[in-house]
Design a protein around this motif. Structure first.
Motif, PDB file in Angstrom:
ATOM      1  N   ASN A 275      -3.065  -2.971  -7.240  1.00  0.00           N
ATOM      2  CA  ASN A 275      -4.331  -3.190  -6.540  1.00  0.00           C
ATOM      3  C   ASN A 275      -4.929  -4.554  -6.855  1.00  0.00           C
ATOM      4  O   ASN A 275      -5.432  -5.248  -5.967  1.00  0.00           O
ATOM      5  CB  ASN A 275      -5.341  -2.093  -6.923  1.00  0.00           C
TER       6      ASN A 275
ATOM      7  N   SER B 106      -8.040   5.419  -0.369  1.00  0.00           N
ATOM      8  CA  SER B 106      -6.682   5.974  -0.438  1.00  0.00           C
ATOM      9  C   SER B 106      -6.623   7.158  -1.385  1.00  0.00           C
ATOM     10  O   SER B 106      -5.979   8.179  -1.092  1.00  0.00           O
ATOM     11  CB  SER B 106      -5.703   4.883  -0.902  1.00  0.00           C
TER      12      SER B 106
ATOM     13  N   ILE C 159       1.530   1.938  -3.520  1.00  0.00           N
ATOM     14  CA  ILE C 159       0.307   2.398  -4.173  1.00  0.00           C
ATOM     15  C   ILE C 159       0.028   3.860  -3.825  1.00  0.00           C
ATOM     16  O   ILE C 159      -0.346   4.663  -4.695  1.00  0.00           O
ATOM     17  CB  ILE C 159      -0.874   1.500  -3.762  1.00  0.00           C
TER      18      ILE C 159
ATOM     19  N   ARG D 277      -0.660   1.416 -10.726  1.00  0.00           N
ATOM     20  CA  ARG D 277      -1.438   1.400  -9.490  1.00  0.00           C
ATOM     21  C   ARG D 277      -2.542   0.345  -9.549  1.00  0.00           C
ATOM     22  O   ARG D 277      -2.760  -0.399  -8.599  1.00  0.00           O
ATOM     23  CB  ARG D 277      -2.042   2.784  -9.248  1.00  0.00           C
ATOM     24  N   SER D 278      -3.224   0.272 -10.690  1.00  0.00           N
ATOM     25  CA  SER D 278      -4.301  -0.713 -10.832  1.00  0.00           C
ATOM     26  C   SER D 278      -3.756  -2.131 -10.794  1.00  0.00           C
ATOM     27  O   SER D 278      -4.388  -3.029 -10.215  1.00  0.00           O
ATOM     28  CB  SER D 278      -5.050  -0.474 -12.152  1.00  0.00           C
TER      29      SER D 278
ATOM     30  N   PRO E 207      -8.711   1.098  -2.181  1.00  0.00           N
ATOM     31  CA  PRO E 207      -8.009   2.000  -3.113  1.00  0.00           C
ATOM     32  C   PRO E 207      -8.735   3.323  -3.325  1.00  0.00           C
ATOM     33  O   PRO E 207      -8.093   4.376  -3.432  1.00  0.00           O
ATOM     34  CB  PRO E 207      -7.946   1.176  -4.410  1.00  0.00           C
TER      35      PRO E 207
ATOM     36  N   GLN F 294       0.811  -1.205   0.000  1.00  0.00           N
ATOM     37  CA  GLN F 294       0.000   0.000   0.000  1.00  0.00           C
ATOM     38  C   GLN F 294       0.853   1.267   0.000  1.00  0.00           C
ATOM     39  O   GLN F 294       0.440   2.303  -0.531  1.00  0.00           O
ATOM     40  CB  GLN F 294      -0.940   0.008   1.209  1.00  0.00           C
TER      41      GLN F 294
ATOM     42  N   THR G 196      -5.386  -7.297  -4.023  1.00  0.00           N
ATOM     43  CA  THR G 196      -6.754  -7.737  -3.730  1.00  0.00           C
ATOM     44  C   THR G 196      -6.908  -9.241  -3.965  1.00  0.00           C
ATOM     45  O   THR G 196      -7.539  -9.948  -3.168  1.00  0.00           O
ATOM     46  CB  THR G 196      -7.754  -6.960  -4.602  1.00  0.00           C
TER      47      THR G 196
END
Length: 546
Positions: free
Chosen positions: A233, A291, A172, A229-230, A288, A169, A237
């Motif tokens: 994530n 955030s 991210i 970033r995706s 996300p 994180q 996840t």
């Protein structure tokens, strides 16, 4: 400030009540799991009447508390979002113009559009997180009571899983911050695209350079940040979702060989962990967005806008100052850094006096400081040194707002609103129509009973006439025009200098005009010549033959 504090600032009691309902949802969910486990242990037949009634009561309680919590938080969310937009708009209006110019229009637009949306989405994540937290706490309490040994194993595994989830994180969040900075540049490129359409269409080389060197590289960098970033994530996840099945595997295949665990306990834990998968999966999906909301809120705070969140409205101007007989600038200076220059530009020290019933022209070359002087005169800029006096009284910081109310202006980069807010209603309507005719716009524009203009899609010169109409209706004691006649046709330029300005003078107004039209310098009572930020010795108006 964080998102939870933002919600608490809206209504602490509502947030506390919503959290209580969320915890009640979790406890009732844990109770339902216990009743399901009891029914399964009884083989599904001859279930005790108390178990059935308890299950029904807990189901109703869970449904009611869940709906109540969601309704409370969603209402608080919408209220807080409105307050955030309201406060941000008002703080922009109370922040000095110079600070807003330093921030730049693209950054302000990115904040008003992108940041507010991200914060809103982040606030929208808070309700399900609170409810999911209540469910997790309730079920964990039930599991701890049922088997402390297995619960200890669950806690150890959960801590390891949370640590493996939170470590990425930081990366991210770093990508979110980089993406947010790039968004400012992207909004700047979009502004150049929309405002420079004519120039880009007329020059293929410039168009290609803009696309390949500015717009597309920035968009590509933004895409790269968002993709990385995706990707992180998705990986994080997916890893978090697989942890449930890892734990069930350990629970079913490893734990019985380490410590004695009854089949009913294993079944209850398996059922509970599967039940926890949904709220935890939901939480990992929306974290996300939460955030992104946190990063956006911090970005809003870095704007360093003036005014406090508790201010209900921008500072009121108070009672208007009486029409002054003179306005004096006494050794006023202003220092700023111009684009493309390393050394700051200093305007001043300026010593000027403007009198009622007098027309003053401010003239000089480009970059001499004319518009900056106009912003100092009107109080839009605060001087670094020196002072401004109105009829001998010094204008203080506290009186700056009332001082600005003395002026009606049309700047070169004016903005034309689509309605004459409070200026053409009731008794003012007849005056508005009279000025519309005098400015030769009665066949182009209509003004309704609420002051709305039928159109603003006009030529630049005609739009400036509408801006002048608004200035007339304000009827302030001081008028300032910044290159107003530059976009007018020769006929109306003659009307402006030979009729409109003398009429304002005859009405006792103080008139300041920034102009390059030396043909009309004879209209001025005085010329103020600027060169490199300094006033040249005053000269008498020069009459230029027609």
């Amino acid at each position: 400030m964080n998102l939870l504090l933002l919600l608490l600032r809206g209504s602490r009691a509502t947030v506390v009540l919503a959290v209580c309902f969320g915890l009640l949802t979790g406890l009732s969910s844990a109770g339902l799991i216990a009743h399901i486990n009891t029914a399964l242990a009884q083989g599904g037949t001859h279930v005790a009447r108390e178990t059935i009634l308890g299950f029904a009561a807990l189901g109703i309680l869970m449904l009611g508390s869940r709906i109540s919590s969601q309704l409370l938080i969603m209402r608080l969310h919408t209220d807080t979002t409105f307050v955030l937009r309201e406060q941000l708009s008002r703080r922009i209006l109370t922040t000095p113009l110079r600070r807003l110019e330093e921030l730049g229009i693209p950054r302000l637009l990115a904040t008003l559009v992108d940041d507010v949306q991200a914060v809103t989405q982040g606030l929208l994540c808070v309700p399900p997180l609170l409810i999911n937290a209540g469910i997790v706490v309730g079920v964990m309490v039930y599991l701890a009571v049922m088997s402390p040994l297995v619960f200890a194993a669950l806690v150890v595994f959960s801590l390891l899983g949370v640590a493996s989830y939170l470590m990425p994180q930081r990366r991210i969040m770093g990508l979110l911050r980089q993406s947010r900075k790039t968004t400012d540049r992207f909004f700047g490129d979009l502004r150049s695209l929309t405002h420079g359409l004519k120039e880009l269409k007329l020059n293929g080389g410039r168009r290609r350079a803009f696309l390949t060197e500015d717009l597309l590289p920035t968009a590509n960098q933004l895409k790269a940040f968002q993709r990385r970033r995706s990707t992180l994530n998705i990986l994080v996840t997916s890893w978090g979702m697989s942890l449930f099945f890892f734990f069930i595997g350990l629970l079913l295949f490893a734990l019985p060989g380490i410590a004695p665990v009854s089949p009913s306990t294993l079944m209850a834990y398996t059922l509970a962990v599967l039940y926890l998968q949904q709220p935890l999966d939901s939480s990992m999906v929306i974290l996300p967005m939460l955030s992104a909301g946190v990063v956006a809120l911090k970005h809003i705070e870095t704007l360093d806008l003036q005014g406090s969140d508790g201010e209900p409205v921008p500072p009121a101007a108070g009672a208007p100052l009486p029409a002054p007989s003179r306005i004096e600038l006494v050794d006023v200076t202003h220092v700023y850094r111009r684009e493309g220059e390393d050394t700051p530009f200093t305007l001043g020290p300026i010593g000027l006096t403007f009198r009622a019933g007098e027309i003053s022209f401010v003239v000089g070359g480009n970059g001499s400081g004319k518009t900056t002087l106009a912003k100092l005169i009107t109080g839009l800029y605060a001087p670094e040194s020196g002072e401004i006096r109105v009829d001998g009284q010094v204008v203080t910081a506290a009186g700056q707002e009332r001082y600005r109310e003395l002026f009606s202006t049309v700047f070169a980069d004016f903005h034309l609103f689509d309605r004459l807010m409070g200026l053409a209603e009731g008794a003012h309507a007849a005056r508005a129509r009279t000025y519309l005719r005098r400015l030769q716009l009665e066949h182009k524009v209509r003004i309704d009973e609420k002051g709305a203009l039928s159109t603003t899609e006009l030529s630049t010169g005609q739009r400036k006439r509408l801006a002048l109409l608004a200035a007339y209706l304000e009827d302030r004691p001081v008028y300032l025009f910044d290159e107003w006649a530059a976009d007018q046709d020769p006929l109306f330029k003659e009307i402006f200098y030979r009729e409109l300005l003398p009429d304002l003078k005859a009405a006792g107004k103080t008139v300041v005009v920034i102009s390059h039209d030396d043909r009309y310098f004879d209209v001025a009572d005085r010329l103020v010549r600027l060169e490199s930020g300094a006033i040249l010795p005053e000269a008498a108006p020069r009459v230029v033959p027609a």
